[in-house]
Design a protein around this motif. Structure first.
Motif, PDB file in Angstrom:
ATOM      1  N   CYS A 197       7.978  -3.466   7.405  1.00 55.43           N
ATOM      2  CA  CYS A 197       8.223  -2.892   6.080  1.00 55.43           C
ATOM      3  C   CYS A 197       8.140  -4.025   5.064  1.00 55.43           C
ATOM      4  O   CYS A 197       8.536  -5.158   5.350  1.00 55.43           O
ATOM      5  CB  CYS A 197       9.616  -2.265   6.062  1.00 55.43           C
ATOM      6  SG  CYS A 197      10.098  -1.603   4.465  1.00 55.43           S
ATOM      7  N   SER A 198       7.590  -3.735   3.884  1.00 54.00           N
ATOM      8  CA  SER A 198       7.586  -4.715   2.797  1.00 54.00           C
ATOM      9  C   SER A 198       7.846  -3.950   1.506  1.00 54.00           C
ATOM     10  O   SER A 198       7.405  -2.809   1.365  1.00 54.00           O
ATOM     11  CB  SER A 198       6.231  -5.432   2.732  1.00 54.00           C
ATOM     12  OG  SER A 198       6.268  -6.440   1.747  1.00 54.00           O
ATOM     13  N   GLU A 225       2.727  -7.648   4.153  1.00 51.68           N
ATOM     14  CA  GLU A 225       3.562  -8.337   3.164  1.00 51.68           C
ATOM     15  C   GLU A 225       2.941  -8.241   1.782  1.00 51.68           C
ATOM     16  O   GLU A 225       1.763  -8.541   1.589  1.00 51.68           O
ATOM     17  CB  GLU A 225       3.810  -9.809   3.530  1.00 51.68           C
ATOM     18  CG  GLU A 225       4.871 -10.374   2.620  1.00 51.68           C
ATOM     19  CD  GLU A 225       5.376 -11.781   2.975  1.00 51.68           C
ATOM     20  OE1 GLU A 225       6.346 -12.196   2.340  1.00 51.68           O
ATOM     21  OE2 GLU A 225       4.814 -12.441   3.845  1.00 51.68           O
ATOM     22  N   PHE A 226       3.780  -7.832   0.817  1.00 54.84           N
ATOM     23  CA  PHE A 226       3.342  -7.775  -0.579  1.00 54.84           C
ATOM     24  C   PHE A 226       3.231  -9.189  -1.138  1.00 54.84           C
ATOM     25  O   PHE A 226       4.030 -10.074  -0.801  1.00 54.84           O
ATOM     26  CB  PHE A 226       4.349  -6.996  -1.429  1.00 54.84           C
ATOM     27  CG  PHE A 226       4.126  -5.511  -1.422  1.00 54.84           C
ATOM     28  CD1 PHE A 226       3.018  -4.960  -2.046  1.00 54.84           C
ATOM     29  CD2 PHE A 226       5.027  -4.660  -0.806  1.00 54.84           C
ATOM     30  CE1 PHE A 226       2.797  -3.592  -2.047  1.00 54.84           C
ATOM     31  CE2 PHE A 226       4.816  -3.288  -0.792  1.00 54.84           C
ATOM     32  CZ  PHE A 226       3.702  -2.748  -1.416  1.00 54.84           C
ATOM     33  N   CYS A 227       2.257  -9.379  -2.016  1.00 55.97           N
ATOM     34  CA  CYS A 227       2.091 -10.663  -2.696  1.00 55.97           C
ATOM     35  C   CYS A 227       3.240 -10.847  -3.693  1.00 55.97           C
ATOM     36  O   CYS A 227       3.520  -9.944  -4.479  1.00 55.97           O
ATOM     37  CB  CYS A 227       0.744 -10.657  -3.421  1.00 55.97           C
ATOM     38  SG  CYS A 227       0.491 -12.119  -4.410  1.00 55.97           S
ATOM     39  N   ASN A 272       0.799  -5.304  -6.950  1.00 54.82           N
ATOM     40  CA  ASN A 272      -0.173  -4.315  -6.461  1.00 54.82           C
ATOM     41  C   ASN A 272      -1.013  -4.824  -5.294  1.00 54.82           C
ATOM     42  O   ASN A 272      -1.870  -4.123  -4.794  1.00 54.82           O
ATOM     43  CB  ASN A 272      -1.114  -3.887  -7.598  1.00 54.82           C
ATOM     44  CG  ASN A 272      -0.362  -3.157  -8.692  1.00 54.82           C
ATOM     45  OD1 ASN A 272       0.578  -3.688  -9.264  1.00 54.82           O
ATOM     46  ND2 ASN A 272      -0.736  -1.934  -8.978  1.00 54.82           N
ATOM     47  N   ILE A 273      -0.768  -6.071  -4.887  1.00 58.13           N
ATOM     48  CA  ILE A 273      -1.580  -6.665  -3.815  1.00 58.13           C
ATOM     49  C   ILE A 273      -0.732  -6.779  -2.547  1.00 58.13           C
ATOM     50  O   ILE A 273       0.390  -7.271  -2.582  1.00 58.13           O
ATOM     51  CB  ILE A 273      -2.071  -8.082  -4.228  1.00 58.13           C
ATOM     52  CG1 ILE A 273      -2.988  -7.986  -5.458  1.00 58.13           C
ATOM     53  CG2 ILE A 273      -2.785  -8.770  -3.067  1.00 58.13           C
ATOM     54  CD1 ILE A 273      -4.311  -7.304  -5.212  1.00 58.13           C
ATOM     55  N   ILE A 274      -1.287  -6.312  -1.419  1.00 55.79           N
ATOM     56  CA  ILE A 274      -0.571  -6.396  -0.142  1.00 55.79           C
ATOM     57  C   ILE A 274      -1.533  -6.876   0.947  1.00 55.79           C
ATOM     58  O   ILE A 274      -2.726  -6.549   0.921  1.00 55.79           O
ATOM     59  CB  ILE A 274       0.056  -5.028   0.229  1.00 55.79           C
ATOM     60  CG1 ILE A 274       0.930  -5.137   1.491  1.00 55.79           C
ATOM     61  CG2 ILE A 274      -0.990  -3.925   0.395  1.00 55.79           C
ATOM     62  CD1 ILE A 274       1.823  -3.937   1.741  1.00 55.79           C
ATOM     63  N   ALA A 275      -1.006  -7.700   1.861  1.00 55.34           N
ATOM     64  CA  ALA A 275      -1.815  -8.201   2.978  1.00 55.34           C
ATOM     65  C   ALA A 275      -1.362  -7.513   4.252  1.00 55.34           C
ATOM     66  O   ALA A 275      -0.185  -7.174   4.400  1.00 55.34           O
ATOM     67  CB  ALA A 275      -1.631  -9.714   3.116  1.00 55.34           C
TER      68      ALA A 275
END
Length: 456
Positions: free
Chosen positions: A40-41, A88-90, A95-98
């Motif tokens: 979860c992030s 993981e969210f930046c 709005n950016i997630i890896a």
């Protein structure tokens, strides 16, 4: 002379409370994978959870406001061909997630404002470099677009996401599976724990070992380690008798731990979450139904047990909200997003105070979303200290301009490396067409002007 029996601390009465049922996210099939990541992030806009998917791997990203029952047909992010193991969210762009997956790849996704309206299958950037599944991801805390990934090939790779390339590859240090990897506060060091029973502090740019500690815990089950305040290290692991332990280490004197405490005989791996603003570490055991929390101080015994939040249902994963997403007027110091079999339940940690005014002692300036150094500069040796923000009026006033800037620079730099993917989108095609038509019209007009000039 009265001797103080109880240690005074403003966090002694911190208590955890699950939110009401209507504020949970219901009917989500959380992934059944046995991997030990958070699953979860979360950030001030979205909560993302790894979900079960038939064929391939996917995760769901929900706007925080979209609580209640989630429809089965709600769109997911589903570009991986194998199960997703970590997301993981930046920290510098909400709005950016890896995501890292069993298919050996890392993908970077852009979530549209307001959440997904259709399944997302094309990442902004795809990072290929691991030969086995990728189970650990961690964004750099202060450098823009720097991502760490660790795979089951015992390799740690540092990526320049904007260029879509692996800049540092640490492949000769770890002799076995990497259990955890994290940055220190300014991102100048990496801390890893490994199946070879060694905890290592690495120089991220050179890939060299600065210091290492063999057998921080005697047991053979997975250990985890995080940096805490003043460069100290907190590790969780198991004793030879399979009792769960938590230890605090001073890297300048790695011989003996500052303190080592035994907790219980559960078998779940303890995931530590450290809050640098309050000095509290939360230990969430996978498969436990409780969260223990301790305060870390400078005087012995260093790690002070505060309390425990207990509930009936066990946790399959846990996400922790960054400070800027908390409700400061309610004295909320942490919010966890606890994953059950079929739902996600926010758990709020609060310091009881009578006043609803801003409590300065609970909220020192905290890390904001602005990066302090760009990826290229960081890889060339420039360190950046975290840029701190005040939470006094809640955090929201400054985000728009910053985020737009981050978006533009991220997209501007990623289109070069991910041009192939972008070319396919209908938007780009229609723009190209428009440009073509405009060029034709300009040529036509130039001709006419020349003709008219020659007549006169």
């Amino acid at each position: 002379m009265s001797r103080q029996v109880v240690r005074s601390s403003k966090f002694r009465h911190v208590f955890g409370q699950a939110v009401k049922t209507d504020q949970c996210y219901d009917d989500i099939r959380i992934s059944q994978m046995t991997w030990d990541s958070n699953f979860c992030s979360v950030n001030p806009k979205f909560v993302a959870m790894i979900v079960d998917a038939s064929g391939g791997g996917s995760f769901i990203v929900l706007p925080l406001s979209k609580s209640g029952r989630i429809d089965m047909s709600y769109p997911t992010v589903c570009g991986h061909t194998g199960p997703v193991l970590d997301i993981e969210f930046c920290p510098h762009n909400d709005n950016i997630i890896a995501s890292g997956s069993e298919d050996c790849s890392v993908m970077i996704w852009e979530i549209p404002e307001g959440g997904l309206t259709a399944p997302l299958t094309d990442p902004v950037v795809k990072l290929d470099g691991h030969s086995k599944r990728v189970g650990i991801l961690s964004w750099h805390p202060t450098a823009h677009n720097v991502l760490l990934s660790a795979g089951c090939d015992n390799v740690v790779i540092l990526w320049n996401v904007a260029r879509g390339e692996a800049v540092v590859r640490i492949d000769s240090v770890h002799t076995d599976l990497i259990y955890s990897a994290c940055w220190n506060r300014d991102g100048s060091k990496i801390l890893t724990s490994c199946k070879d029973k060694t905890m290592r502090v690495l120089d991220p740019r050179k890939g060299t070992v600065l210091i290492e500690k063999e057998k921080p815990h005697e047991g053979s089950r997975p250990t985890r380690a995080v940096f805490v305040s003043d460069g100290k290290i907190l590790s969780t692991g198991f004793s030879r008798m399979s009792e769960r332990q938590v230890a605090l280490w001073d890297p300048n004197n790695f011989g003996e731990p500052l303190t080592l405490q035994e907790l219980d005989t559960s078998s779940g791996v303890l995931l530590p979450f450290f809050d640098p603003d309050t000095g509290i570490v939360y230990l969430c055991g996978k498969g436990d139904s409780s969260i223990r929390y301790f305060e870390i101080t400078d005087e012995a015994p260093y790690v002070h047990y505060l309390s425990m939040y207990s509930s009936k249902e066990s946790q399959k994963g846990m996400g922790c909200m960054p400070k800027r997403g908390l409700e400061v007027n309610k004295c909320e110091i942490t919010r966890f997003y606890k994953l059950h079999e079929r739902k996600c339940e926010p758990v709020v940690m609060t310091v009881p105070r009578k006043s609803d005014l801003f409590q300065e002692d609970l909220y020192p300036d905290t890390i904001g979303p602005e990066p302090s150094v760009e990826a290229d500069d960081w890889f060339q040796g420039k360190d950046g200290q975290p840029i701190l923000i005040s939470l006094k009026d809640g955090f929201g006033a400054t985000t728009k301009a910053k985020e737009f800037k981050v978006h533009k620079s991220l997209l501007k730099t990623t289109t070069a490396s991910a041009g192939i993917q972008h070319d396919n989108s209908a938007e780009v095609q229609s723009l190209r067409k428009e440009v073509k038509n405009l060029n034709a019209a300009i040529e036509e007009l130039t001709k006419r002007v020349k003709e008219l000039e020659s007549k006169h």
